[in-house]
Structures are given as C-alpha cells and as structure tokens.
Write a protein that holds these residues in place. Structure first.
Motif, PDB file in Angstrom:
ATOM      1  N   LEU A  50       1.275  -1.057   0.232  1.00 26.22           N
ATOM      2  CA  LEU A  50       0.038   0.011  -0.346  1.00 26.22           C
ATOM      3  C   LEU A  50       0.687   1.192   0.001  1.00 26.22           C
ATOM      4  O   LEU A  50       1.969   1.596   0.762  1.00 26.22           O
ATOM      5  CB  LEU A  50      -1.036   0.322   0.969  1.00 26.22           C
ATOM      6  N   ILE A  51       1.272   1.867  -1.335  1.00 29.30           N
ATOM      7  CA  ILE A  51       1.423   3.374  -1.061  1.00 29.30           C
ATOM      8  C   ILE A  51       0.433   3.803  -0.740  1.00 29.30           C
ATOM      9  O   ILE A  51      -0.071   4.598  -1.336  1.00 29.30           O
ATOM     10  CB  ILE A  51       2.202   3.520  -2.403  1.00 29.30           C
ATOM     11  N   PRO A  52       0.739   4.915   0.707  1.00 30.85           N
ATOM     12  CA  PRO A  52      -0.408   6.228   0.648  1.00 30.85           C
ATOM     13  C   PRO A  52      -0.432   7.595   0.275  1.00 30.85           C
ATOM     14  O   PRO A  52       1.085   7.332  -0.663  1.00 30.85           O
ATOM     15  CB  PRO A  52      -0.047   6.171   2.307  1.00 30.85           C
ATOM     16  N   ALA A  53      -1.182   8.537  -0.522  1.00 26.62           N
ATOM     17  CA  ALA A  53      -0.617   9.546  -0.880  1.00 26.62           C
ATOM     18  C   ALA A  53      -0.255  10.565   0.351  1.00 26.62           C
ATOM     19  O   ALA A  53       1.016  10.438  -0.380  1.00 26.62           O
ATOM     20  CB  ALA A  53      -2.280  10.488  -0.891  1.00 26.62           C
ATOM     21  N   HIS A  54      -0.076  10.076   1.341  1.00 25.64           N
ATOM     22  CA  HIS A  54       0.961  10.926   2.092  1.00 25.64           C
ATOM     23  C   HIS A  54       1.347   9.796   3.435  1.00 25.64           C
ATOM     24  O   HIS A  54       0.369   8.749   3.668  1.00 25.64           O
ATOM     25  CB  HIS A  54       0.374  11.890   3.273  1.00 25.64           C
ATOM     26  N   GLY A  55       2.933   9.915   3.573  1.00 22.45           N
ATOM     27  CA  GLY A  55       3.605   8.549   4.769  1.00 22.45           C
ATOM     28  C   GLY A  55       3.970   8.033   3.990  1.00 22.45           C
ATOM     29  O   GLY A  55       4.407   7.615   2.868  1.00 22.45           O
ATOM     30  N   GLU A  56       4.507   6.513   4.734  1.00 25.24           N
ATOM     31  CA  GLU A  56       4.519   5.615   4.317  1.00 25.24           C
ATOM     32  C   GLU A  56       4.124   4.558   4.101  1.00 25.24           C
ATOM     33  O   GLU A  56       3.179   3.769   4.646  1.00 25.24           O
ATOM     34  CB  GLU A  56       6.347   4.664   5.941  1.00 25.24           C
ATOM     35  N   PRO A  57       4.803   4.208   2.991  1.00 26.85           N
ATOM     36  CA  PRO A  57       4.104   2.345   2.719  1.00 26.85           C
ATOM     37  C   PRO A  57       3.722   1.500   2.905  1.00 26.85           C
ATOM     38  O   PRO A  57       4.599   1.186   4.716  1.00 26.85           O
ATOM     39  CB  PRO A  57       4.972   2.571   1.138  1.00 26.85           C
ATOM     40  N   VAL A  58       3.533   1.061   3.231  1.00 24.24           N
ATOM     41  CA  VAL A  58       3.038  -0.476   4.340  1.00 24.24           C
ATOM     42  C   VAL A  58       2.990  -1.896   3.495  1.00 24.24           C
ATOM     43  O   VAL A  58       2.252  -2.157   2.080  1.00 24.24           O
ATOM     44  CB  VAL A  58       1.104  -0.550   4.891  1.00 24.24           C
ATOM     45  N   LYS A  59       3.514  -3.103   3.809  1.00 21.59           N
ATOM     46  CA  LYS A  59       3.783  -4.680   3.554  1.00 21.59           C
ATOM     47  C   LYS A  59       2.628  -5.364   4.161  1.00 21.59           C
ATOM     48  O   LYS A  59       3.074  -4.909   4.608  1.00 21.59           O
ATOM     49  CB  LYS A  59       5.127  -4.840   3.163  1.00 21.59           C
ATOM     50  N   LEU A  60       2.226  -6.583   3.089  1.00 24.17           N
ATOM     51  CA  LEU A  60       1.908  -6.901   3.928  1.00 24.17           C
ATOM     52  C   LEU A  60       2.098  -8.559   3.102  1.00 24.17           C
ATOM     53  O   LEU A  60       2.072  -8.820   1.913  1.00 24.17           O
ATOM     54  CB  LEU A  60       0.261  -6.786   3.721  1.00 24.17           C
ATOM     55  N   LEU A  61       2.996  -9.355   3.919  1.00 24.61           N
ATOM     56  CA  LEU A  61       2.845 -10.752   3.784  1.00 24.61           C
ATOM     57  C   LEU A  61       3.494 -11.546   4.418  1.00 24.61           C
ATOM     58  O   LEU A  61       2.561 -11.715   5.415  1.00 24.61           O
ATOM     59  CB  LEU A  61       4.662 -10.453   3.794  1.00 24.61           C
ATOM     60  N   HIS A  62       2.950 -12.898   3.623  1.00 25.59           N
ATOM     61  CA  HIS A  62       2.993 -14.294   4.532  1.00 25.59           C
ATOM     62  C   HIS A  62       4.100 -14.201   4.974  1.00 25.59           C
ATOM     63  O   HIS A  62       4.940 -14.348   4.430  1.00 25.59           O
ATOM     64  CB  HIS A  62       2.392 -15.113   3.478  1.00 25.59           C
ATOM     65  N   ARG A  63       3.538 -15.207   6.386  1.00 30.52           N
ATOM     66  CA  ARG A  63       5.062 -15.442   7.320  1.00 30.52           C
ATOM     67  C   ARG A  63       5.869 -16.489   6.624  1.00 30.52           C
ATOM     68  O   ARG A  63       7.335 -16.664   6.566  1.00 30.52           O
ATOM     69  CB  ARG A  63       4.216 -16.400   8.771  1.00 30.52           C
ATOM     70  N   ILE A  64       5.085 -17.395   5.739  1.00 26.01           N
ATOM     71  CA  ILE A  64       6.201 -18.247   4.554  1.00 26.01           C
ATOM     72  C   ILE A  64       7.579 -17.318   3.673  1.00 26.01           C
ATOM     73  O   ILE A  64       8.336 -18.030   3.617  1.00 26.01           O
ATOM     74  CB  ILE A  64       5.708 -19.106   3.929  1.00 26.01           C
ATOM     75  N   GLU A  65       6.438 -16.528   3.497  1.00 20.83           N
ATOM     76  CA  GLU A  65       7.614 -15.358   1.903  1.00 20.83           C
ATOM     77  C   GLU A  65       7.141 -14.196   2.806  1.00 20.83           C
ATOM     78  O   GLU A  65       6.744 -12.711   2.250  1.00 20.83           O
ATOM     79  CB  GLU A  65       6.926 -15.683   1.107  1.00 20.83           C
ATOM     80  N   PRO A  66       7.917 -13.679   3.553  1.00 16.96           N
ATOM     81  CA  PRO A  66       8.436 -13.039   4.297  1.00 16.96           C
ATOM     82  C   PRO A  66       8.928 -11.671   3.981  1.00 16.96           C
ATOM     83  O   PRO A  66       9.161 -10.216   3.825  1.00 16.96           O
ATOM     84  CB  PRO A  66       8.422 -12.959   5.731  1.00 16.96           C
ATOM     85  N   PHE A  67      10.357 -11.703   2.717  1.00 16.74           N
ATOM     86  CA  PHE A  67      11.304 -11.130   2.262  1.00 16.74           C
ATOM     87  C   PHE A  67      11.082 -10.701   1.068  1.00 16.74           C
ATOM     88  O   PHE A  67      11.916  -9.743   0.254  1.00 16.74           O
ATOM     89  CB  PHE A  67      12.455 -11.549   2.439  1.00 16.74           C
ATOM     90  N   HIS A  68       9.960 -10.764   0.198  1.00 14.99           N
ATOM     91  CA  HIS A  68       9.491 -10.691  -0.982  1.00 14.99           C
ATOM     92  C   HIS A  68       9.484  -9.049  -1.364  1.00 14.99           C
ATOM     93  O   HIS A  68       9.757  -8.963  -2.444  1.00 14.99           O
ATOM     94  CB  HIS A  68       8.695 -11.135  -1.436  1.00 14.99           C
ATOM     95  N   LEU A  69       9.442  -8.299  -0.082  1.00 14.90           N
ATOM     96  CA  LEU A  69       9.146  -7.114  -0.857  1.00 14.90           C
ATOM     97  C   LEU A  69      10.097  -6.176   0.453  1.00 14.90           C
ATOM     98  O   LEU A  69      10.437  -5.044   0.259  1.00 14.90           O
ATOM     99  CB  LEU A  69       7.727  -6.213  -0.281  1.00 14.90           C
ATOM    100  N   ASP A  70      11.106  -6.992   0.647  1.00 20.97           N
ATOM    101  CA  ASP A  70      12.290  -6.101   1.333  1.00 20.97           C
ATOM    102  C   ASP A  70      13.708  -5.120   0.230  1.00 20.97           C
ATOM    103  O   ASP A  70      13.539  -4.487   1.322  1.00 20.97           O
ATOM    104  CB  ASP A  70      13.609  -7.071   1.755  1.00 20.97           C
ATOM    105  N   SER A  71      12.589  -5.136  -1.197  1.00 22.13           N
ATOM    106  CA  SER A  71      14.034  -4.045  -1.852  1.00 22.13           C
ATOM    107  C   SER A  71      13.067  -2.857  -1.554  1.00 22.13           C
ATOM    108  O   SER A  71      13.429  -1.816  -2.329  1.00 22.13           O
ATOM    109  CB  SER A  71      13.596  -4.693  -3.158  1.00 22.13           C
ATOM    110  N   LEU A  72      11.262  -2.612  -0.654  1.00 24.38           N
ATOM    111  CA  LEU A  72      10.979  -1.583  -0.817  1.00 24.38           C
ATOM    112  C   LEU A  72      10.820  -1.457   0.189  1.00 24.38           C
ATOM    113  O   LEU A  72      10.452  -1.911   0.519  1.00 24.38           O
ATOM    114  CB  LEU A  72       9.371  -1.861  -1.504  1.00 24.38           C
ATOM    115  N   PRO A  73      10.943   0.685   0.446  1.00 25.90           N
ATOM    116  CA  PRO A  73      10.366   0.879   2.066  1.00 25.90           C
ATOM    117  C   PRO A  73       9.000   0.812   2.253  1.00 25.90           C
ATOM    118  O   PRO A  73       8.349   0.415   1.714  1.00 25.90           O
ATOM    119  CB  PRO A  73      10.562   2.660   1.055  1.00 25.90           C
ATOM    120  N   GLY A  74       8.999   0.659   3.774  1.00 26.93           N
ATOM    121  CA  GLY A  74       7.538   0.663   4.435  1.00 26.93           C
ATOM    122  C   GLY A  74       7.951  -0.611   5.442  1.00 26.93           C
ATOM    123  O   GLY A  74       8.965  -0.651   5.303  1.00 26.93           O
TER     124      GLY A  74
END
Length: 106
Positions: A50-74
């Motif tokens: 989730l990229i909000p118009a204001h503020g820091e992005p938020v990632k939601l990932l499954h516990r089995i694959e928790p690192f898939h979005l590590d290259s992105l901020p949030g």
C-alpha cells in the motif's frame, strides 16, 4: 524524487488516498514492472503493498514468504492464518477512502 514519491505525488494530484498493489502466484506483471521487483521472484502466497498519498508505504506478506518486498521501503506486517490476513488488510486500509488498483489479465 524516488519512484514512490512520484507515485505519491500522482495520487495527491488525483485526490486518491492510496494505491494498493497485490499479487498471488506472480499474476500481476504490472505491479512487478512499476515497483521494480524481479519478475523471476517465486511467489506462492499473497502479498500487498500500500502506497499512501502521504506517509510511509505498508507491506503485508505471508509468514512463509516474508522477504519478497524487502527491496521496497515501508513497514512490514506478516500474516499466517486467513483471518489474520483479513484483519491486517482491513487495518492497513483503515481510513483509506479511495484506493487505486490495477488489473492484469490472468
């Protein structure tokens, strides 16, 4: 400006609260291209970014694959059970009125 800041500026220009990216089984090629994720990434569980118009992005990932979005901020949130997934997604979207999402065939 970073790509995330460009997206946030575009959201604000259009009065959209956030853009929600989502994938499951690597079906949304558009998300990978926009976010700069490797298309070779093996994905068997749902992830959301989730990229909000204001503020820091938020990632939601499954516990089995928790690192898939590590290259992105949030901030990262992790789920395991289905109800936990639903609760955390609802919490992520709390207070968000208008959400942009893309559609990718298949």
């Amino acid at each position: 400006m970073t790509k995330i800041e460009d997206i946030q500026a575009a959201l604000r220009d259009r009065s959209i609260d956030a853009w929600l990216f989502y994938d499951h089984h690597h079906r949304d090629v558009i998300a990978y291209r926009i976010l700069g994720l490797p298309e070779s990434l093996m994905v068997s569980r749902r992830w959301f970014y989730l990229i909000p118009a204001h503020g820091e992005p938020v990632k939601l990932l499954h516990r089995i694959e928790p690192f898939h979005l590590d290259s992105l901020p949030g901030n990262k949130r992790v789920y395991a059970a289905w109800q936990e997934f639903v609760d955390k997604l609802r919490e992520m979207l709390s207070g968000v009125r208008d959400v942009a999402m893309q559609f990718s065939p298949n």
